[in-house]
Scaffold this active site. Structure first.
Site, PDB file in Angstrom:
ATOM      1  N   ASP A  82     -13.194 -23.678 -35.907  1.00 25.36           N
ATOM      2  CA  ASP A  82     -13.631 -23.723 -34.515  1.00 25.36           C
ATOM      3  C   ASP A  82     -12.671 -22.863 -33.702  1.00 25.36           C
ATOM      4  O   ASP A  82     -11.458 -23.119 -33.712  1.00 25.36           O
ATOM      5  CB  ASP A  82     -13.601 -25.186 -34.028  1.00 25.36           C
ATOM      6  CG  ASP A  82     -14.228 -25.348 -32.654  1.00 25.36           C
ATOM      7  OD1 ASP A  82     -14.092 -24.435 -31.818  1.00 25.36           O
ATOM      8  OD2 ASP A  82     -14.847 -26.405 -32.418  1.00 25.36           O
ATOM      9  N   SER A 160     -18.962 -10.373 -23.150  1.00 23.16           N
ATOM     10  CA  SER A 160     -19.234 -11.105 -21.918  1.00 23.16           C
ATOM     11  C   SER A 160     -20.737 -11.333 -21.835  1.00 23.16           C
ATOM     12  O   SER A 160     -21.384 -11.644 -22.848  1.00 23.16           O
ATOM     13  CB  SER A 160     -18.685 -10.313 -20.723  1.00 23.16           C
ATOM     14  OG  SER A 160     -18.990 -10.973 -19.519  1.00 23.16           O
ATOM     15  N   SER A 161     -21.316 -11.153 -20.666  1.00 24.98           N
ATOM     16  CA  SER A 161     -22.758 -11.395 -20.500  1.00 24.98           C
ATOM     17  C   SER A 161     -23.227 -10.821 -19.170  1.00 24.98           C
ATOM     18  O   SER A 161     -22.434 -10.673 -18.230  1.00 24.98           O
ATOM     19  CB  SER A 161     -23.027 -12.902 -20.504  1.00 24.98           C
ATOM     20  OG  SER A 161     -24.352 -13.166 -20.087  1.00 24.98           O
ATOM     21  N   TYR A 173     -20.760 -21.031 -16.975  1.00 27.27           N
ATOM     22  CA  TYR A 173     -20.890 -19.959 -17.978  1.00 27.27           C
ATOM     23  C   TYR A 173     -20.638 -18.602 -17.320  1.00 27.27           C
ATOM     24  O   TYR A 173     -19.841 -17.790 -17.810  1.00 27.27           O
ATOM     25  CB  TYR A 173     -22.288 -20.028 -18.599  1.00 27.27           C
ATOM     26  CG  TYR A 173     -22.589 -18.939 -19.613  1.00 27.27           C
ATOM     27  CD1 TYR A 173     -21.912 -18.873 -20.826  1.00 27.27           C
ATOM     28  CD2 TYR A 173     -23.568 -17.983 -19.353  1.00 27.27           C
ATOM     29  CE1 TYR A 173     -22.206 -17.889 -21.757  1.00 27.27           C
ATOM     30  CE2 TYR A 173     -23.870 -16.998 -20.274  1.00 27.27           C
ATOM     31  CZ  TYR A 173     -23.190 -16.948 -21.476  1.00 27.27           C
ATOM     32  OH  TYR A 173     -23.484 -15.965 -22.402  1.00 27.27           O
ATOM     33  N   LYS A 177     -17.709 -15.907 -18.158  1.00 25.49           N
ATOM     34  CA  LYS A 177     -18.052 -14.559 -18.609  1.00 25.49           C
ATOM     35  C   LYS A 177     -17.487 -13.515 -17.648  1.00 25.49           C
ATOM     36  O   LYS A 177     -17.088 -12.424 -18.052  1.00 25.49           O
ATOM     37  CB  LYS A 177     -19.574 -14.431 -18.746  1.00 25.49           C
ATOM     38  CG  LYS A 177     -20.151 -15.217 -19.926  1.00 25.49           C
ATOM     39  CD  LYS A 177     -19.417 -14.857 -21.194  1.00 25.49           C
ATOM     40  CE  LYS A 177     -20.123 -15.176 -22.459  1.00 25.49           C
ATOM     41  NZ  LYS A 177     -19.283 -14.912 -23.656  1.00 25.49           N
TER      42      LYS A 177
END
Ligand SMILES: NC(=O)c1ccc[n+]([C@@H]2O[C@H](COP(=O)([O-])OP(=O)(O)OC[C@H]3O[C@@H](n4cnc5c(N)ncnc54)[C@H](OP(=O)(O)O)[C@@H]3O)[C@@H](O)[C@H]2O)c1
Length: 277
Positions: A82, A160-161, A173, A177
């Site tokens: 993990d 990232s996003s 989130y 990011k």
């Protein structure tokens, strides 16, 4: 080109035809059994890189190793862990460097969100989302620095996003990011003197078999079509393979002039999801 190695001492290996600039690179990719991470690992192995990857599910790592056995699979080193367990991640980076005789690149790809909407999330959701995306990326880079320095430099890619730079829920989130984009810009300055480049890649909503957008496409085709038509000028979501090619470019010496950059790979997508504002 510099930083080209043959990986494990004495090991011969099959390599694919064209030179995409990653042949012989020794790269660690987190979260490599599904989605984008899987495509990055498969592309790198096919292009002649030595790849270490991790995920929590041992069985998926074994399946991947078997499926790659025919095409340079000996170049794959896997470990079940993990990424939010600091010691395990650091030991893995060390083990990968020992296995390959060094590291030329790392990709922090594992990521995701915990909790729901803003008023439904608590501090634990925020902390878990931060740890999974930002905490793991920070620890990966710190663990890799000595090996990248020893190699005379290297390339770090943070996944990232689109959610990191365009508003949309879940906020925890997007905030994590967004932090990855800042991290890449600042680390590029911090590590530049050592020849270490750092960049962030922001995928748009990727069409991944069995995952959120693919499920919506099958289960609610009308909503999916509305989303694609409204937010994507070409009406099509980006494929993880398209994002993987950009990541490979950033790992390669072809991108030697690129550092501190934020590269969206999103087909000019507007809002990150149909649940946006
Ligand atoms: N999907 C999208 O549309 C999209 C869009 C923009 C950005 N992104 C970003 O792109 C990256 C990849 O997303 P994805 O959707 O392709 O991922 P995914 O399909 O959810 O796959 C995640 C991979 O990471 C592993 N993983 C997840 N949590 C982990 C943990 N705590 N420790 C170790 N491994 C872990 C998973 O294996 P195990 O479950 O076995 O651990 C799997 O191999 C993420 O950073 C995500 O935020 C995704």
């Amino acid at each position: 080109m510099r930083n080209v190695h043959d990986g494990r001492a004495g090991a011969a290996r099959q390599e694919s035809g064209g030179d995409s600039g990653v042949r012989g690179k020794r790269v660690l990719v987190t979260g490599g059994t599904r989605g984008l991470g899987e495509q990055i690992v498969r592309l790198l192995v096919a292009e002649g890189a030595w790849v270490a990857t991790c995920a929590r599910t041992e069985r998926d790592l074994e399946t991947m190793a078997v499926s790659l056995a025919g095409e340079g699979g000996r170049a794959l080193f896997t470990r079940a862990l993990d990424v939010t367990e600091p010691a395990r991640l650091e030991q893995f980076a060390m083990a990968a460097a020992q296995r390959f005789g060094g590291l030329d690149g790392v990709v922090a790809c594992a990521g995701g969100s915990r909790g729901g909407g803003f008023e439904q999330t608590d501090a634990a959701d925020w902390a878990a989302t931060w740890e999974l995306n930002v905490g793991h990326a920070v620890r990966l880079v710190r663990a890799a620095i000595p090996h990248l320095r020893d190699a005379g430099g290297g390339s770090v890619v943070l996944i990232s996003s689109i959610s990191g730079w365009k508003p949309g829920p879940p906020i925890q989130y997007g905030a994590a990011k967004s932090a990855q984009i800042h991290l890449a810009a600042s680390l590029a300055r911090e590590l530049g003197p050592d020849g270490i480049r750092v960049n962030a890649v922001s995928p748009g909503s990727m069409l991944i078999p069995g995952r959120r957008w693919d499920r919506m496409r099958r289960e609610d085709p009308e909503r999916f079509a509305g989303f694609a038509a409204a937010e994507l000028p070409g009406g099509e979501l980006v494929a993880p393979q398209e994002v993987a090619r950009v990541v490979a470019f950033l790992l390669s010496d072809w991108s030697s002039g690129v550092s501190g950059a934020h590269l969206p790979v999103d087909r000019a997508q507007n809002a990150p999801s149909p649940d946006g504002y």
